[in-house]
Design a protein around this motif. Sequence first.
Motif, short mmCIF file in Angstrom:
data_model
loop_
_atom_site.label_atom_id
_atom_site.label_comp_id
_atom_site.label_asym_id
_atom_site.label_seq_id
_atom_site.Cartn_x
_atom_site.Cartn_y
_atom_site.Cartn_z
N GLU A 36 0.84 -1.21 0.00
CA GLU A 36 0.00 0.00 0.00
C GLU A 36 0.87 1.26 0.00
OE1 GLU A 36 -3.87 -1.94 2.28
OE2 GLU A 36 -2.31 -0.94 3.45
N ILE A 39 2.15 1.72 -3.48
CA ILE A 39 1.10 2.25 -4.36
C ILE A 39 0.91 3.74 -4.11
CG2 ILE A 39 -1.40 2.15 -4.80
CD1 ILE A 39 -1.07 -0.94 -4.55
N LEU A 40 1.00 4.18 -2.86
CA LEU A 40 0.92 5.61 -2.57
C LEU A 40 2.04 6.37 -3.27
CD1 LEU A 40 0.01 5.97 1.22
CD2 LEU A 40 -1.30 6.77 -0.76
N ILE A 43 1.10 6.73 -6.83
CA ILE A 43 0.05 7.75 -6.96
C ILE A 43 0.68 9.14 -6.90
CG2 ILE A 43 -1.97 8.77 -5.80
CD1 ILE A 43 -2.70 5.85 -4.99
N SER A 49 -4.13 3.83 -12.08
CA SER A 49 -4.29 2.46 -11.61
C SER A 49 -3.84 1.46 -12.68
CB SER A 49 -5.75 2.19 -11.23
OG SER A 49 -6.08 2.92 -10.08
N GLU A 64 -7.16 -1.16 -7.47
CA GLU A 64 -8.32 -0.43 -6.95
C GLU A 64 -8.67 -0.89 -5.54
OE1 GLU A 64 -9.71 2.21 -8.18
OE2 GLU A 64 -8.45 2.18 -9.96
N HIS A 66 -6.48 -2.07 -3.36
CA HIS A 66 -5.46 -1.47 -2.49
C HIS A 66 -5.79 -0.01 -2.22
CE1 HIS A 66 -2.67 -4.76 -2.10
NE2 HIS A 66 -2.49 -4.87 -3.41
N ARG A 67 -6.20 0.73 -3.25
CA ARG A 67 -6.59 2.14 -3.07
C ARG A 67 -7.72 2.25 -2.06
NH1 ARG A 67 -6.07 6.43 -7.07
NH2 ARG A 67 -4.44 5.94 -8.56
N SER A 68 -8.70 1.38 -2.20
CA SER A 68 -9.85 1.38 -1.28
C SER A 68 -9.40 1.11 0.16
CB SER A 68 -10.86 0.33 -1.74
OG SER A 68 -11.92 0.22 -0.84
N LEU A 83 -7.41 11.02 -2.24
CA LEU A 83 -6.17 10.29 -1.98
C LEU A 83 -4.97 11.05 -2.54
CD1 LEU A 83 -4.90 7.81 -0.77
CD2 LEU A 83 -5.35 6.58 -2.89
#
Length: 96
Positions: A36, A39-40, A43, A49, A64, A66-68, A83
């Motif tokens: 996570e 992924i940040l 971003i 994504s 998606e 992981h984003r959630s 986010l």
Amino acid sequence: MPIFLIRRFTYSIEILLWLALGMNSLEKHTQLTPVEKEILRYIKDGFSSIQIAQLRNCSVRTIEKHRSNIISKLNIPSSQNALLIWVFKHPKLFNT
């Protein structure tokens, strides 16, 4: 008033309050998994994504999810750009 305008207005107010009150979710950042956090970083660097999924060799649905999970763990309003706003509000977390 059309329902989509009401939803957009509600999300806007939610984000403004979140920003104005300085909802500090930095301590919750430690609850994120290494994936996570990675992924940040993607971003923050402007990856979509789809691009993240290609880099990580996984499905867009996985990214998606992981984003959630990130949004949920950090208690971020669930609007489209919240986010991204959070990532730019906390740049020190991404200095390596």
